[in-house]
Design a protein around this motif. Structure first.
Motif, PDB file in Angstrom:
ATOM      1  N   CYS A  34      48.059  53.124 -84.352  1.00 22.25           N
ATOM      2  CA  CYS A  34      48.979  52.448 -83.450  1.00 22.25           C
ATOM      3  C   CYS A  34      48.183  52.066 -82.204  1.00 22.25           C
ATOM      4  CB  CYS A  34      50.194  53.319 -83.123  1.00 22.25           C
ATOM      5  SG  CYS A  34      49.800  54.873 -82.314  1.00 22.25           S
ATOM      6  N   ALA A  35      48.809  51.970 -81.048  1.00 23.05           N
ATOM      7  CA  ALA A  35      48.106  51.484 -79.857  1.00 23.05           C
ATOM      8  C   ALA A  35      47.030  52.449 -79.377  1.00 23.05           C
ATOM      9  CB  ALA A  35      49.108  51.225 -78.735  1.00 23.05           C
TER      10      ALA A  35
ATOM     11  N   THR B 196      57.202  52.787 -86.090  1.00 26.62           N
ATOM     12  CA  THR B 196      55.869  52.479 -85.586  1.00 26.62           C
ATOM     13  C   THR B 196      55.115  51.583 -86.559  1.00 26.62           C
ATOM     14  OG1 THR B 196      55.732  54.554 -84.364  1.00 26.62           O
ATOM     15  CG2 THR B 196      53.647  53.483 -84.903  1.00 26.62           C
TER      16      THR B 196
ATOM     17  N   MET C 239      54.540  48.134 -84.535  1.00 24.02           N
ATOM     18  CA  MET C 239      53.274  48.146 -83.809  1.00 24.02           C
ATOM     19  C   MET C 239      52.312  47.030 -84.221  1.00 24.02           C
ATOM     20  SD  MET C 239      53.194  50.056 -81.274  1.00 24.02           S
ATOM     21  CE  MET C 239      51.450  49.773 -80.956  1.00 24.02           C
TER      22      MET C 239
ATOM     23  N   ILE D 159      53.054  43.803 -82.223  1.00 22.43           N
ATOM     24  CA  ILE D 159      53.109  43.844 -80.766  1.00 22.43           C
ATOM     25  C   ILE D 159      52.045  42.949 -80.107  1.00 22.43           C
ATOM     26  CG2 ILE D 159      52.744  45.339 -78.766  1.00 22.43           C
ATOM     27  CD1 ILE D 159      55.530  45.541 -79.996  1.00 22.43           C
TER      28      ILE D 159
ATOM     29  N   THR E  74      55.557  43.132 -92.225  1.00 22.01           N
ATOM     30  CA  THR E  74      55.248  44.550 -91.984  1.00 22.01           C
ATOM     31  C   THR E  74      56.258  45.471 -92.651  1.00 22.01           C
ATOM     32  OG1 THR E  74      56.456  44.484 -89.868  1.00 22.01           O
ATOM     33  CG2 THR E  74      54.078  44.065 -89.806  1.00 22.01           C
TER      34      THR E  74
ATOM     35  N   GLY F 185      57.049  59.757 -80.964  1.00 19.94           N
ATOM     36  CA  GLY F 185      56.924  58.416 -81.525  1.00 19.94           C
ATOM     37  C   GLY F 185      58.153  57.551 -81.313  1.00 19.94           C
TER      38      GLY F 185
ATOM     39  N   LYS G  61      58.021  53.816 -79.736  1.00 17.45           N
ATOM     40  CA  LYS G  61      57.848  52.649 -80.621  1.00 17.45           C
ATOM     41  C   LYS G  61      59.166  52.303 -81.306  1.00 17.45           C
ATOM     42  CE  LYS G  61      53.432  53.226 -79.754  1.00 17.45           C
ATOM     43  NZ  LYS G  61      53.466  54.559 -79.162  1.00 17.45           N
TER      44      LYS G  61
ATOM     45  N   THR H  80      61.495  49.944 -79.492  1.00 25.08           N
ATOM     46  CA  THR H  80      61.029  48.574 -79.291  1.00 25.08           C
ATOM     47  C   THR H  80      62.044  47.569 -79.815  1.00 25.08           C
ATOM     48  OG1 THR H  80      58.710  49.252 -79.440  1.00 25.08           O
ATOM     49  CG2 THR H  80      59.173  46.927 -79.801  1.00 25.08           C
TER      50      THR H  80
ATOM     51  N   GLY I  34      57.115  44.066 -75.742  1.00 24.23           N
ATOM     52  CA  GLY I  34      55.920  44.777 -76.187  1.00 24.23           C
ATOM     53  C   GLY I  34      54.983  45.178 -75.073  1.00 24.23           C
TER      54      GLY I  34
ATOM     55  N   CYS J 140      51.915  48.064 -73.439  1.00 27.71           N
ATOM     56  CA  CYS J 140      51.901  49.377 -72.815  1.00 27.71           C
ATOM     57  C   CYS J 140      52.212  49.173 -71.339  1.00 27.71           C
ATOM     58  CB  CYS J 140      50.539  50.045 -72.992  1.00 27.71           C
ATOM     59  SG  CYS J 140      50.085  50.306 -74.712  1.00 27.71           S
TER      60      CYS J 140
END
Length: 477
Positions: free
Chosen positions: A26-27, A116, A120, A123, A173, A306, A309, A312, A411, A413
């Motif tokens: 993930c990020a 996620t 993710m 994003i 996805t 988690g 995410k 989102t 999206g 951070c």
């Protein structure tokens, strides 16, 4: 290949290639799903160079890496030799292993991990599109670029490709996560956003009326459609002879799924999306001043589970239906800034120069939006410092909630580098100024509170040591 040594140590700690079920990222985390928990050595993985922290849950080991997780992911695949198609069925769970307890926490982890994996990967496209739109708005509103100019239109097209085509990306996805052909999910998404279907009046399918629904930027219709496709796909795989599967299964899948999605599932999903967006707007209008500080204080633990995410989708729906997000990005922003400020307070307090430099870098990274190195590398082992984080989050969250801070981009951070996310399309500066005020309050309060806590803790520790020494002396005499 900067993470080669780390990859070797982690590969050994996770039980070797045969114990790896799936690898993703993930990020900030490298996520390694395993078959047999008994083969996993968490302590060995924690000691691997470059690993800031380790979380084990839901049949996977999550390695906290930070912003360079893509490099770690690539190096691990290279070192381990992992290939999804070759290792899908090379092991099974140990029958002697105790099954995981399926309590509330288990299902929360399953939901968070699933969300996620779906959201993710898309994003980066949403962030890029949103930032391009924000820059376009700046150019049009303040720098004399014409609304109809080629520059503005190209930048708008980049935004549209990222955000308006959301059903295509989610279709891909989600289908991949459900272990179907990803292109089939994307195919369904492309059908939904097609100019001959999305928002078109008067359509019918063999005489059955198709509701006029705009599917651009929508979430729930494609989710419902792909989930339905999953069951259709499974059924067709059982009844179609193997020699005809290659061309007949996708043909029949689309022939069944498309009309059902357009006539039934899509409109239902759209209504639900509207209800979610309107409910969130009403709730934030009624109790946003209270909800934002509370969620901001809880946000670090949502990241641990988690759930950051997972929510989102709420941000996407809110921006798609109301044009703004009142709490998902806002609470994340306040929380991340407070974690960064607390980490900087820790760095200022400690004496070891190497640790001071490392934790300082964690703090700066957190202020920019990536908090896990700071949270796992400096705060979680100092639980009292988390009180300072909570105090800053509640204070900054109250200001954001009372004055109605809003985010306009999906999206990312949330941190100081996402400032343009808070610039409205009309170019007005009120919300943008409020963003900086909230940032300043969150950082200052969290830094001061954590500093005071560290100093008081140090005094208590010294006092306790002196009491022990005095007690020993009296006893000896």
């Amino acid at each position: 290949m900067k993470y080669v040594e780390m990859s070797k140590e982690v590969l050994a700690g996770v039980g070797g290639l045969d114990n790896i079920k799936f690898v993703e990222r993930c990020a900030t985390r490298l996520r390694i799903h395993f078959y047999k928990k008994t083969k996993v050595d968490l302590e060995a993985i924690k000691k691997a160079e470059g690993v800031m922290g380790v979380v084990e849950k839901g049949g996977q080991v999550q390695l906290i890496i930070g912003p360079t997780v893509q490099e770690a992911y690539t190096d691990f695949l290279e070192v381990s030799g992992y290939n999804p198609s070759e290792h899908a069925n090379n092991a099974s769970k140990d029958d002697n292993e105790e099954p995981e307890v399926k309590n509330f926490s288990y299902y929360i982890n399953v939901f968070g991990n699933f969300a996620t994996g779906v959201f993710m990967p898309i994003i980066p496209a949403l962030i890029t599109g949103g930032l391009i739109l924000a820059i376009k708005n700046l150019l049009v509103n303040y720098m004399g670029v014409g609304v109809e100019s080629g520059t503005a239109q190209i930048m708008l097209a980049i935004f549209s490709a990222g955000f308006s085509m959301l059903p295509v990306w989610i279709g891909y996805t989600l289908a991949s996560k459900l272990k179907m052909e990803p292109i089939m999910g994307a195919f369904l998404g492309a059908v939904l956003v097609s100019g001959s279907i999305s928002g078109v009046e008067g359509l019918d399918f063999f005489g059955i009326a198709v509701p006029a629904v705009g599917y651009e930027s929508s979430v729930m219709p494609i989710v419902f459609g792909v989930v339905f496709m999953y069951f259709v796909n499974k059924l067709l795989a059982k009844i179609i002879p193997e020699m005809f599967v290659f061309f007949l299964k996708p043909l029949l899948t689309m022939a069944i799924v498309v009309p059902v999605t357009l006539i039934i599932l899509g409109p239902i999903g759209t209504e639900l999306s509207g209800a979610v967006g309107n409910s969130m707007e009403a709730f934030m209008g009624f109790a946003g001043w209270l909800a934002v500080p509370v969620i901001a204080a809880l946000y670090p633990y949502m990241v641990m589970l988690g759930l950051d995410k997972a929510v989102t989708v709420i941000m996407i729906e809110s921006i798609a239906t109301t044009g703004a997000d009142n709490w998902v990005m806002v609470t994340g922003l306040v929380s991340n800034l407070c974690i960064g400020a607390a980490a900087l307070a820790v760095a200022l307090h400690i004496k070891n120069k190497k640790q001071k430099g490392l934790i300082s870098s964690f703090g700066v990274t957190a202020l920019c939006g990536v908090t896990e190195p700071a949270f796992y590398g400096s705060l979680i082992m100092r639980p009292k410092c988390l009180i300072g984080v909570a105090m800053g989050a509640v204070t900054g969250g109250l200001v954001a909630g009372i004055f109605g801070l809003q985010n306009y981009v999906v999206g990312g951070c949330p941190g100081l580098l996402t400032a343009l996310f808070f610039l409205p399309e009309d170019g007005s500066m009120g919300n943008f100024i409020l963003f900086w005020v909230v940032c300043a309050i969150s950082i200052v309060v969290s830094f001061i509170a954590t500093t005071v806590i560290l100093k008081r803790t140090e005094k208590v520790d010294v006092s306790d040591e002196e009491t022990e020494v005095v007690g020993d002396t009296v006893t000896a005499s």
